[in-house]
Design an enzyme around this catalytic site. Structure first.
Site, short mmCIF file in Angstrom:
data_model
loop_
_atom_site.label_atom_id
_atom_site.label_comp_id
_atom_site.label_asym_id
_atom_site.label_seq_id
_atom_site.Cartn_x
_atom_site.Cartn_y
_atom_site.Cartn_z
CD GLU A 208 6.71 -2.80 -3.71
OE1 GLU A 208 6.90 -3.79 -2.98
OE2 GLU A 208 6.46 -2.88 -4.92
CD GLU B 228 -1.77 0.77 -5.83
OE1 GLU B 228 -2.19 1.58 -6.67
OE2 GLU B 228 -1.19 -0.29 -6.14
#
Length: 1127
Positions: A226, A297
């Site tokens: 995501e 991330e």
């Protein structure tokens, strides 16, 4: 513990005691803005909202798969949280002893005196009808007053019932503006035009993959994708200057990317929608897993993990782990595991993406200011149409590939939304030749241990969590059940009744215990569906100061059990139904003011759950339509259902032959006083009454004793959880083997009946009925109240002997109904009944003088009772002899044998085939042992109907009149009673009219229509009551009793057939056995008023016996003016 929070009497529940419970955020990429109005089916401000605007899901993202969507508190099984000062062992040990419930006594005595022990109530079709009573001017009854419906045409009822049944079975309407379709590559899309806010739209792309799909070494990888896919998209970045906002979240089953954007900008050539769709397409299906982005991330997620590790998060994780400990939901928090997050490389992440991220496993939702649906569909296909299509064609991932979760992983086109489906013509092609992506891994179904009967799940012990950072004590009690799809009006009706029941519970808890020093600081009741968890959970949360934790628990448990036991009141039904309808009406009025994001989230959640989606106006109209069919009885049946929903519970009844009929002439009243003595004492073995009561409370056992004219019975209602059935058998064994008889209990029991005797003259009905029964049964005290003289002659030993002498092995039978296995019941029977010692008094079958009717004619066949009162009123009873249920009469005749002999003699071989077939059916009925039970029941319905239409409706002589039969099983007699209420000026005419109806069945013949109506009434009653354990106990009673030899299994198996086979001729055969002539019929009229005593001759008063009631002046030579209750 068993509570009706999940709308089933035997539903298992769990206990959760927690600290501060704050909203549980999902895993967002960016901190969310202030939340909007939340959609939830929870109670707010003592009211419950069925269809409030949905929450903005992207602003309530949760690590536990949507816990923050529909409720602010997560839920867990058996979970306790408190300050360090609490001892978890102490809490766990003491909890049960403080979960007190209302138990009137260790053994509740249900002994009573009835004119009709087998009362057959007049039944009519119940139709909604509003009436306002003096006690509740705000409340409207939803049922007809007794008998009102009976005067209507039966055909109208039948057609109306069929119409209502058809209506409830019909599907709810679909949202008229909602459009759905599917591309060639399997991508599903839904489009809803909505102009709030104007010139803006919402586009959400939901990939049906989440943390539940992760393998053991992938925990957190869906959340990682995501982040990488969303923030690595260049096309998304290009939207930043257009006024668009975007975000993403991951939960157990879904990963959602969403963009909120204007429909157009000055810099764009036309619509902005294609650019938004292009960005979503890149994010979901064409991400670039650059090493640099992955590392960025990775660091962000590890930082996020540390940031959110608050005490509230830890509590919530503990709750969730316990709630879903049986499946992967407890082990797949979307945030993931730190040690695994640090290890994944691009190849590992890419493989997970390739496995799950493809168009056939995704749904696109667009809601906003969209004018041209066809144009929007074209834009969707232009952007997504070629995604996933290449030369290697694969097969479609069908819904069945998703197992039990298919209903919300890949929503079916036929489920949820109807509307106008717009699909390209190319969709008609063979899908197996179009989809290029074949599912490479099949998600196994997520298995839950439901709080439902038959789930086979073991109860989880309470889990206790303590931490010094916790400031408050909280307890959560909850039930987890499957999501019930709302597709029809009947489904919606069930939801409405549940909401009313829960509203009543919530209000009672909040109001009943409000005081200057309440035991809790807050109470919240929540009942919500969650597509992200795949279940429905009802939660009762109470927050309290640590020192008040025991009282807080007691409040919750007592109110839940009180509501289950006594149900919702008529006033509560009216109040909460009105509140729900007003809220629905308010939402319908706001139909043009609901934001696109709220509409979108409502659609996504409903689609995931399989609910039919309606707009606000349709929802209100549908709610109004079903509200008119809701009755108080059904609301309470939803709250505490029985039979199939009474699973995981059971009831056991011990039946002992004899009863009051076995009382000797020297010890009248000994059985009824003895049973009451046993109940008052409540002791067994070395255990005190208090210990026995606590044993019953802890095992959720309700025990009651009852004595009737024929039997002594002891009934145990219990839950099958926590060895409830074994506990009930233990208690029964102790009663049989180690009953304790104490003097003070005997004194209380005797005084109770003495007081009851002396209070009878205050009741006109009881005084009148007693005088009639004394006359008809020739003063036999076994069928009336024991007199003070008889009570004085009793001793503790005499009442003990009268009761225990009936407890002889072959004189007892045990009947059980419940959700248990043969192995379970056999074990209990062997352990607790098989070990009971043979009774010493196994000497003789109970010997007693059979009851007899007074020889006729008699001057006591018509009597009157006058009672001085400030208000005038009158009542009357008319009674006469009848056979017992099995065809035996008081003078020794066997009517069933006589009928069979007559049928054999009258066989005619010259009849047609149809006549012979009917004759066979008739012979089959007349040869059945239950012939008189069936025909007498039908006769009772017919007479009741005639009494109502004649005495009440046509002549206007009474408000209430009824015909009741008391047909014994063991005793060889029975009787009928007509009860009528009237005024002093009309009561004599009413009595004459009742006699005329009773005797007029020969001159005014029974019609086929009357018989058919009676059959339908009794069959409908049978079908309704057969769902209850109590009704089954009645069916099973006496199957094993040697004193009721004619009852066998055919009396249960053939019941429906017997009703259907009965003819008018059969009914008249039964009618002939009722003694209705002047020499057999008895009547007594009671009149109350200020002037009733005038005109009564003094010599009559002088004839009154010494124990006559003061203030009651009998007429004639009655033995007394005592009576038994008429109910």
């Amino acid at each position: 513990m068993a509570m009706p929070l999940a709308m089933a009497a035997s539903t298992s529940t769990s206990l959760s005691i927690i600290g501060s419970s704050l909203a549980f955020p999902r895993h967002h990429l960016h901190p969310p803005a202030a939340s909007s109005t939340r959609f939830r089916t929870r109670l707010r401000n003592n009211r419950l909202f069925l269809s409030s605007p949905p929450s903005e899901r992207r602003r309530h993202k949760s690590v536990c798969g949507g816990l923050g969507l529909r409720r602010s508190k997560p839920r867990g099984h058996g979970f306790v949280v408190g300050e360090p000062s609490f001892s978890s062992c102490c809490l766990a040990k003491k909890r049960r002893s403080n979960l007190a419930t209302f138990v009137p006594g260790a053994f509740l005595d249900k002994s009573c005196f009835r004119l009709s022990g087998n009362k057959l109530h007049r039944s009519s079709v119940q139709l909604p009808h509003a009436t306002v009573g003096p006690d509740e001017p705000h409340a409207a009854s939803t049922s007809w007053p007794d008998g009102i419906a009976e005067k209507q045409d039966l055909s109208v009822y039948d057609s109306e019932l069929e119409r209502i049944e058809g209506f409830l079975s019909s599907e709810l309407p679909s949202h008229p503006k909602l459009h759905r379709g599917q591309l060639k590559n399997g991508l599903r899309y839904l489009i809803l035009p909505n102009k709030v806010p104007p010139k803006r739209f919402e586009a959400h792309l939901e990939v049906h993959a989440g943390s539940i799909d992760e393998e053991e070494d992938e925990q957190g990888i869906a959340h990682m994708i995501e982040h990488v896919a969303f923030l690595g998209s260049k096309k998304r970045e290009k939207l930043l200057g257009t006024g668009a906002r975007s975000n993403a979240y991951t939960d157990f089953h879904h990963t959602v990317f969403h963009i909120h954007a204007p429909t157009s900008t000055k810099d764009s050539d036309g619509d902005l929608l294609p650019f938004v769709l292009d960005a979503l397409n890149e994010i979901a299906f064409h991400p670039k897993f650059l090493a640099s982005r992955i590392e960025k991330e990775r660091r962000a997620i590890l930082s996020e993990l540390q940031m959110m590790n608050t005490i509230e998060y830890r509590v919530d994780c503990q709750l969730l782990q316990h709630l879903h400990s049986e499946n992967k939901l407890s082990k797949r928090f979307p945030i993931g595991l730190e040690e695994q997050i640090k290890k994944w490389d691009a190849d590992k992440i890419r493989k997970f993406h390739e496995r799950w991220y493809f168009p056939a496993n995704a749904t696109l939702y667009i809601v906003g200011d969209i004018d041209n649906i066809s144009k929007t569909v074209y834009q969707i296909e232009a952007v997504f149409g070629q995604t996933g299509v290449d030369n290697d064609k694969g097969s479609v991932a069908t819904p069945s590939a998703f197992g039990a979760m298919a209903s919300f992983l890949v929503p079916k086109l036929s489920v949820g939304l109807g509307g106008n489906s717009i699909e390209r013509s190319a969709n008609a092609m063979d899908q197996s030749k179009i989809f290029n992506k074949e599912r490479q891994a099949v998600r196994p179904p997520v298995k839950h241990n439901w709080s439902l009967p038959g789930s086979g799940a073991d109860l989880k012990p309470p889990q206790i969590f303590q931490h010094e950072l916790l400031q408050n004590f909280s307890i959560n009690m909850f039930c987890k059940i499957p999501v019930n799809k709302v597709q029809t009006y009947r489904d919606l009706r069930k939801v409405l009744m549940k909401r009313i029941f829960l509203s009543a519970l919530h209000f009672r808890i909040n109001t009943r215990y409000k005081s200057s020093n309440p035991p809790f600081t807050s109470v919240e009741l929540d009942h919500s569906d969650s597509g992200r968890e795949g279940c429905t959970v009802t939660t009762l949360t109470i927050t309290a100061e640590p020192k008040n934790w025991q009282n807080a628990i007691r409040v919750a448990v007592q109110e839940v059990r009180r509501l289950k036991e006594f149900g919702v009141t008529q006033g509560e039904l009216t109040r909460y139904l009105d509140a729900l309808l007003k809220d629905s009406e308010h939402l319908a009025a706001m139909i043009d003011n609901v934001s696109s994001v709220d509409n979108l989230d409502f659609i996504m959640e409903s689609d995931a759950l399989g609910h039919k989606v309606m707009d606000q106006r349709q929802g209100h109209e549908s709610l109004l339509a079903v509200a008119g069919t809701v009755t108080l009885e059904e609301v309470n049946s939803v709250g505490a259902k029985i039979s199939k929903t009474e699973t995981q519970s059971g009831v056991m009844r011990l039946i002992v032959g004899g009863g009051r009929a076995a009382e000797s002439s020297e010890s009248r009243g000994s059985v009824i006083v003895g049973v009451r003595t046993l109940s008052e004492g409540g002791r067994v073995g070395n255990f005190s009454r208090e210990q026995v009561e606590l044993f019953c409370v802890n095992h959720l056992i309700n025990c009651s004793l009852e004595s009737t004219e024929e039997f002594i019975s002891m009934e145990f209602r219990f839950t099958l959880r926590d060895n409830g059935m074994r506990a009930a058998f233990q208690l029964l064994h102790m009663v049989l083997e180690h009953s304790v008889w104490v003097d003070d209990a005997f004194d209380r029991a005797r005084q109770l009946y003495l007081s009851y005797y002396r209070s009878i003259p205050k009741s006109l009905e009881r005084s009148t009925a007693h005088k009639l029964m004394v006359a008809m049964l020739d003063g036999d005290e076994r069928f009336i109240e024991p007199t003070p003289k008889s009570l004085e002659n009793l001793t503790l030993q005499s009442v003990k002997d009268a009761v225990m002498n009936q407890f002889v092995g072959d004189n007892m039978e045990v009947c059980m109904v419940g959700d248990f296995t043969e192995e379970d019941i056999e074990s209990c029977i062997l352990d607790y009944l098989g070990t009971a010692q043979a009774t010493i008094n196994h000497k003789r079958e109970q010997e007693f003088n059979p009851p007899l009717f007074r020889p006729s004619p008699s001057d006591l066949q018509f009597q009157e009772v006058f009672l001085k009162d400030t208000d005038e009123r009158a009542c009357a009873y008319i009674a006469g002899p009848a056979p017992n249920r099995w065809g035996f009469t008081v003078d020794g005749k066997d009517l069933l044998e006589s009928i069979n002999n007559a049928s054999t003699i009258n066989d005619d071989q010259s009849k047609s085939d149809a006549q012979q077939t009917q004759g066979c059916l008739q012979k089959s009925l007349r040869g059945h042992p239950l012939f008189f039970g069936i025909t007498m029941g039908l006769l009772s319905e017919i007479i009741n109907s005639r009494l109502f239409t004649t005495v009440r409706d046509s002549l206007g002589l009474t408000y209430d009149v009824s015909f009741e039969l008391n047909l014994f099983d063991r005793l060889k007699l029975g009787w009928y009673v007509i009860s009528v209420t009237s005024t002093p000026s009309k009561v004599h005419k009413a009595v004459d009219a009742c006699k005329n109806v009773l005797r007029g069945l020969h001159s005014n013949k029974i019609t086929e229509r009357e018989l058919d109506r009676a059959k339908r009434t009794l069959l409908m009653r049978h079908e309704a009551e057969i769902k209850s354990n109590a009704y089954w106990l009645g069916l099973l009673a006496h199957l094993q009793a040697s004193s009721v030899p004619r009852k066998d299994i055919s009396c249960i198996k053939d019941l429906t057939f017997l009703y259907e086979a009965a003819t008018i001729e059969d009914i008249y055969l039964a009618y002939e056995q009722l003694k209705v002539d002047e020499n057999s019929l008895y009547s007594c009229i009671g009149i109350a008023g200020a002037q009733t005593a005038q005109g009564i001759a003094a010599p009559l008063e002088e004839e009154v016996a010494d124990d006559v009631y003061p203030g009651v002046i009998p007429v004639g030579r009655g033995l007394s003016t005592m009576t038994r209750p008429t109910t």
